[in-house]
Design a protein around this motif. Structure first.
Motif, short mmCIF file in Angstrom:
data_model
loop_
_atom_site.label_atom_id
_atom_site.label_comp_id
_atom_site.label_asym_id
_atom_site.label_seq_id
_atom_site.Cartn_x
_atom_site.Cartn_y
_atom_site.Cartn_z
N UNK A 1 -12.31 54.71 -32.58
CA UNK A 1 -11.46 53.65 -32.01
C UNK A 1 -10.98 52.70 -33.09
N UNK A 2 -11.87 52.32 -34.00
CA UNK A 2 -11.49 51.43 -35.09
C UNK A 2 -10.48 52.10 -36.01
N UNK A 3 -10.66 53.40 -36.28
CA UNK A 3 -9.74 54.11 -37.15
C UNK A 3 -8.33 54.16 -36.56
N UNK A 4 -8.23 54.44 -35.25
CA UNK A 4 -6.93 54.52 -34.61
C UNK A 4 -6.24 53.15 -34.61
N UNK A 5 -7.00 52.11 -34.26
CA UNK A 5 -6.40 50.77 -34.21
C UNK A 5 -5.97 50.30 -35.59
N UNK A 6 -6.77 50.59 -36.62
CA UNK A 6 -6.40 50.17 -37.98
C UNK A 6 -5.26 51.02 -38.53
N UNK A 7 -5.17 52.28 -38.10
CA UNK A 7 -4.02 53.10 -38.50
C UNK A 7 -2.73 52.51 -37.96
N UNK A 8 -2.74 52.12 -36.68
CA UNK A 8 -1.55 51.51 -36.09
C UNK A 8 -1.23 50.18 -36.76
N UNK A 9 -2.28 49.41 -37.09
CA UNK A 9 -2.05 48.14 -37.78
C UNK A 9 -1.42 48.38 -39.15
N UNK A 10 -1.98 49.33 -39.91
CA UNK A 10 -1.43 49.63 -41.21
C UNK A 10 0.00 50.15 -41.14
N UNK A 11 0.28 50.99 -40.15
CA UNK A 11 1.63 51.52 -39.99
C UNK A 11 2.62 50.40 -39.66
N UNK A 12 2.21 49.47 -38.82
CA UNK A 12 3.11 48.37 -38.46
C UNK A 12 3.36 47.45 -39.66
N UNK A 13 2.34 47.23 -40.50
CA UNK A 13 2.52 46.40 -41.69
C UNK A 13 3.46 47.09 -42.68
N UNK A 14 3.26 48.40 -42.90
CA UNK A 14 4.14 49.13 -43.81
C UNK A 14 5.57 49.17 -43.28
N UNK A 15 5.72 49.33 -41.96
CA UNK A 15 7.06 49.32 -41.37
C UNK A 15 7.72 47.96 -41.53
N UNK A 16 6.92 46.90 -41.38
CA UNK A 16 7.45 45.55 -41.59
C UNK A 16 7.97 45.39 -43.01
N UNK A 17 7.20 45.85 -44.00
CA UNK A 17 7.64 45.78 -45.39
C UNK A 17 8.90 46.59 -45.61
N UNK A 18 8.96 47.77 -45.00
CA UNK A 18 10.15 48.61 -45.17
C UNK A 18 11.39 47.95 -44.58
N UNK A 19 11.26 47.38 -43.39
CA UNK A 19 12.41 46.74 -42.74
C UNK A 19 12.88 45.55 -43.56
N UNK B 1 10.40 48.90 -32.75
CA UNK B 1 9.36 49.88 -33.09
C UNK B 1 8.17 49.19 -33.74
N UNK B 2 8.47 48.25 -34.62
CA UNK B 2 7.40 47.50 -35.29
C UNK B 2 6.56 46.73 -34.29
N UNK B 3 7.20 46.05 -33.36
CA UNK B 3 6.46 45.27 -32.36
C UNK B 3 5.65 46.18 -31.45
N UNK B 4 6.20 47.34 -31.11
CA UNK B 4 5.45 48.29 -30.28
C UNK B 4 4.18 48.74 -30.99
N UNK B 5 4.30 49.03 -32.29
CA UNK B 5 3.12 49.42 -33.06
C UNK B 5 2.09 48.30 -33.10
#
Length: 287
Positions: free
Chosen positions: A27-45, A165-169
């Motif tokens: 559960x922690x891995x999935x939640x942190x994966x989504x958190x990391x993906x949203x942070x990276x997407x924020x940087x990309x945008x 997409x970022x907010x959904x993540x």
């Protein structure tokens, strides 16, 4: 000696509650994966906004029947505007050459468009792209204009999609984080209940609350740290497996920022798990 005891008890606790520990890690891995993906997407945008907004142009497409005098008058009006930073004229041949370059991966589409099908245009770069409406109003009396396109408006629509997409993540990561917190708390309660007799003996001989609670907190932090590492591995795998054409509209994230996510996820995973364990023991479990 005390540190060795705390570590041994934490390892034993992880082993005794292996099933719940694995569930907590996943559960922690999935939640942190989504958190990391949203942070990276924020940087990309944000990086894409800086990149594209610095290259925004106003495209003034011309009618096919425009005269040389009208085109010259329009060019002079653009030059007179104090809002203009740069201007260039693109005739039909230039427009066709740029079209072929942009769609070189789709030769069938290129073959359907003839050299004279694309209109000539003026490409104007404004000093302040937000003053597009003011600039267009300065050209209202000019002849020979077919249409005016503001690239900024087109980009804003694209970035709204990326932002959604970022907010959904982030929402999914938040929900998974709540699930992880509840699971950590439940796991610590079960672990503390299974060792209630040992804890009672330790309290009788004068052990402090921190000494009694430390193995449970370390146990939760260890599980959170493993979940963070697993989440980072999933993040790397996702970055490698995502087809390049899905993200070609965005600039690539630098490798140093990707690796920066490892300590960030580790700190979040261990910190959230440790704080949850301490609060659970402090307010819900008497140890």
């Amino acid at each position: 000696m005390r540190l060795r005891y705390v570590l041994n008890e934490a390892l034993l606790g992880l082993w005794r509650n292996a099933t719940m520990t694995i569930a907590m890690i996943i559960t922690m891995a999935v939640s942190l994966t989504m958190l990391g993906a949203s942070v990276l997407l924020y940087w990309q945008v944000e990086q894409a906004k800086d990149y594209y907004y610095g290259r925004i142009e106003v495209s003034i497409f011309l009618r096919d029947d425009i005269t040389d005098a009208q085109r010259a008058a329009l060019g002079a009006a653009i030059d007179r505007s104090p809002l203009v930073a740069d201007k260039r004229y693109e005739d039909k041949q230039d427009a066709y050459a740029r079209f072929k370059e942009a769609w070189r991966e789709s030769p069938d589409l290129v073959r359907t468009v003839g050299p004279g099908a694309l209109p000539a245009s003026f490409r104007v770069k404004l000093k302040d792209p937000s003053r597009y409406a003011v600039f267009v109003s300065q050209l209202h009396d000019q002849r020979g204009i077919e249409t005016v396109v503001d690239q900024r408006r087109l980009l804003e629509r694209v970035f709204r999609i990326f932002t959604a997409t970022q907010r959904t993540a982030l929402v999914i990561a938040s929900l998974m984080a709540v699930a992880a917190v509840l699971l950590v708390g439940n796991t610590i309660q079960v672990a503390a209940y299974s060792k209630r007799r040992e804890v009672a003996v330790m309290k009788l001989v004068g052990a402090s609350n921190w000494f009694v609670q430390a193995p449970f907190v370390v146990e939760a932090m260890a599980a959170g740290l493993v979940g963070a590492v697993a989440g980072f591995v999933l993040l790397l795998a996702g970055e490698l497996l995502v087809p390049p054409e899905w993200t070609q509209a965005l600039p690539p994230v630098p490798d140093d920022r990707v690796w920066m996510m490892l300590p960030l996820l580790a700190a979040v995973g261990a910190g959230v798990s440790g704080c949850t364990a301490w609060l659970t023991l402090r307010f819900q479990v008497r140890v």
